[in-house]
Design an enzyme around this catalytic site. Structure first.
Site, PDB file in Angstrom:
ATOM      1  N   GLY A 214       0.402  -7.992   4.163  1.00  0.00           N
ATOM      2  CA  GLY A 214      -1.039  -7.796   4.079  1.00  0.00           C
ATOM      3  C   GLY A 214      -1.644  -7.496   5.443  1.00  0.00           C
ATOM      4  N   THR A 215      -1.143  -8.177   6.452  1.00  0.00           N
ATOM      5  CA  THR A 215      -1.653  -7.972   7.814  1.00  0.00           C
ATOM      6  C   THR A 215      -1.516  -6.511   8.227  1.00  0.00           C
ATOM      7  OG1 THR A 215      -1.051 -10.242   8.417  1.00  0.00           O
ATOM      8  CG2 THR A 215      -1.342  -8.676  10.228  1.00  0.00           C
TER       9      THR A 215
ATOM     10  N   ASN B 281     -10.121 -16.744   2.119  1.00  0.00           N
ATOM     11  CA  ASN B 281      -8.912 -17.544   1.935  1.00  0.00           C
ATOM     12  C   ASN B 281      -9.168 -19.047   2.091  1.00  0.00           C
ATOM     13  OD1 ASN B 281      -9.170 -16.098   4.584  1.00  0.00           O
ATOM     14  ND2 ASN B 281      -7.769 -17.717   5.225  1.00  0.00           N
TER      15      ASN B 281
ATOM     16  N   GLN C 296      -6.657 -12.231  -1.160  1.00  0.00           N
ATOM     17  CA  GLN C 296      -6.843 -13.411  -2.010  1.00  0.00           C
ATOM     18  C   GLN C 296      -7.396 -13.051  -3.384  1.00  0.00           C
ATOM     19  OE1 GLN C 296      -5.735 -16.386  -1.627  1.00  0.00           O
ATOM     20  NE2 GLN C 296      -5.186 -16.351   0.532  1.00  0.00           N
TER      21      GLN C 296
ATOM     22  N   SER D  74      -1.286  -8.481  -0.778  1.00  0.00           N
ATOM     23  CA  SER D  74      -0.025  -8.997  -0.259  1.00  0.00           C
ATOM     24  C   SER D  74       0.743  -9.686  -1.381  1.00  0.00           C
ATOM     25  CB  SER D  74      -0.312  -9.991   0.868  1.00  0.00           C
ATOM     26  OG  SER D  74       0.890 -10.583   1.308  1.00  0.00           O
TER      27      SER D  74
ATOM     28  N   HIS E  85       3.066 -12.030  -1.463  1.00  0.00           N
ATOM     29  CA  HIS E  85       3.369 -13.470  -1.487  1.00  0.00           C
ATOM     30  C   HIS E  85       2.168 -14.334  -1.845  1.00  0.00           C
ATOM     31  CE1 HIS E  85       1.910 -15.220   2.473  1.00  0.00           C
ATOM     32  NE2 HIS E  85       1.852 -13.947   2.789  1.00  0.00           N
TER      33      HIS E  85
ATOM     34  N   THR F  54      12.157   3.493   6.158  1.00  0.00           N
ATOM     35  CA  THR F  54      12.845   3.345   4.876  1.00  0.00           C
ATOM     36  C   THR F  54      12.242   2.171   4.110  1.00  0.00           C
ATOM     37  OG1 THR F  54      14.845   4.266   5.826  1.00  0.00           O
ATOM     38  CG2 THR F  54      15.110   3.008   3.789  1.00  0.00           C
TER      39      THR F  54
ATOM     40  N   CYS G 230      -5.275 -30.443  15.515  1.00  0.00           N
ATOM     41  CA  CYS G 230      -5.318 -30.956  16.876  1.00  0.00           C
ATOM     42  C   CYS G 230      -4.362 -30.107  17.697  1.00  0.00           C
ATOM     43  CB  CYS G 230      -4.890 -32.417  16.888  1.00  0.00           C
ATOM     44  SG  CYS G 230      -5.042 -33.128  18.516  1.00  0.00           S
TER      45      CYS G 230
END
Ligand SMILES: *Cc1c(COP(=O)(O)O)cnc(C)c1O
Length: 395
Positions: free
Chosen positions: A75-76, A154, A182, A202, A204, A240, A328
């Site tokens: 997706g990125t 997201n 999303q 995307s 996944h 490919t 943190c």
């Protein structure tokens, strides 16, 4: 290793488990059918046909034409490619309009583009995560190359009115890209009569494998590829093809389309059951973006008087997987950029947690998670009795 039987997985906006039908469909392309789809003989051509079928299935999920789908490595990459293309089309248009709540796949790219001399305007959101469309429209100039605004957030699940944005973009003759990573597979998408120029998804995030995505490019929109080389993907993305993953994305899209109604009813009911029970059981809890139009599978809570990364650790010990809105890092608490853009108080952002559901979750899992979460929040508050919890008494 921790097996999936041991966990309650409520982090489906981070990634999803593969649908068994997807694995079955992709495996032969890792074993038997290893030909190169560009080869001239039948052993390669059969693989090309499998890619064609995947393209048709993804197009069906989006309500567009197969020729408008470009497969990417994730997706990125699809988000990056859309912006890079827009900036290459006209050297006089080097202005991007985007939003304060985009995924880092857009947000960080825009930060780097702005350091390289591109002008970036970031439009804010209100307390519920809604975009100000007037502010967006007034940010557009004759130099604007593209608007990039996500369909579904997201972190909160909040939906942007993408068709309205597309209409503004069309009127102002500016390209419009939407990160629908999303949204795809969770809500209906019909691009046939839309003026959205490009859209990313995307695999996944919709029960397909990691490392494969797609960019929809409207057939009337110009496009300049980011990856140059071979003529794959109709000269829009060289390299490919990742055949097995593309086949898997196609099957995942088909499964998602068949399950769309389930998402709207059963998955929404699971999310609502969780949300209602937590609001009842846990004093000082509230839902971020709860009054906005939202995805059916996502809820984002703030718990007064706790640190969400501590809650995440305790839930992890109980084998419940979810996301914390604060982390943190190097000794300092860093809270969610999205929630800060929604003008949440520091405390609200530090105590925020996201729970995201899928068709593979059950009511029993939801009920057990609510039980454990209520105990964890109570325990954390008891550990730091100094924690201010102003709303707690009233709830
Ligand atoms: C997961 C996600 C991405 C990144 O997709 P990858 O395939 O992991 O690169 C981008 N945008 C949104 C909204 C996401 O949820």
């Amino acid at each position: 290793m921790i097996s999936r039987e041991q966990i309650i997985y409520l982090d489906n906006n981070a990634t999803t488990q593969l649908d068994p039908a997807v694995i079955e469909e992709m495996l032969p392309y890792l074993t038997d059918y290893y030909g190169n789809p560009s080869s001239g003989y039948a052993f390669g051509a059969q693989v090309r046909r499998a890619i064609d079928l995947a393209r048709e299935r993804v197009a069906a999920l989006l309500g567009c034409e197969p020729g408008e789908i470009v497969f990417t490595s994730c997706g990125t990459e699809a988000n990056n490619a859309a912006l890079n293309s827009a900036l290459q089309l006209d050297p006089a248009r080097q202005h991007i309009v985007t939003t304060a709540v985009e995924h880092s796949a857009t947000f960080r790219h825009c930060e780097v583009l702005s350091k390289r001399g591109c002008l970036v305007t970031t439009v804010g959101v209100d307390g519920e995560g809604n975009l100000d469309l007037e502010e967006l429209e007034s940010a557009l100039t004759p130099q604007t190359a593209i608007i990039s605004a996500m369909w579904a957030n997201n972190e909160t699940g909040v939906l942007f009115p993408v068709e309205k944005i597309a209409e503004i973009a069309r009127r102002k003759r500016v390209l419009f890209h939407t990160d629908a990573i999303q949204a795809a597979g969770k809500i209906p998408i019909r691009l046939a009569n839309s003026t959205i120029n490009s859209l990313s998804l995307s695999a996944h995030k919709l029960h397909g494998p990691k490392g494969v995505g797609a960019l929809y490019v409207n057939k009337r929109s110009a496009f300049r590829p980011s990856l140059l080389g071979g003529s794959q993907e109709n000269n829009r993305r060289a390299g490919t093809e990742n055949v097995a993953s593309i086949v898997a994305l196609g099957k995942a899209a088909e499964c998602a389309m068949a399950a769309l109604e389930d998402e709207e009813t059963r998955v929404r009911a699971l999310r609502d059951r969780f949300e209602t029970s937590v609001l009842e059981r846990v004093p000082g809890s509230s839902v971020n973006g709860g009054r906005a139009a939202r995805l059916p599978n996502t809820t984002n809570f703030s718990f007064a008087g706790i640190q969400s990364d501590a809650a995440l650790m305790m839930l992890d010990r109980e084998r419940i997987c979810c996301s914390a809105g604060s982390a943190c890092r190097t000794g300092a608490i860093e809270s969610s950029r999205v929630l800060r853009a929604m003008k949440l108080s520091d405390e609200g952002a530090r105590g925020s947690m996201r729970f995201s559901f899928s068709r593979f979750n059950t009511e029993a899992e939801v009920d057990k998670a609510v039980e454990i979460l209520a105990q964890v929040i109570a325990k954390l508050r008891a550990l730091s009795p100094a924690a201010r919890m102003p709303e707690a008494a009233a709830v």
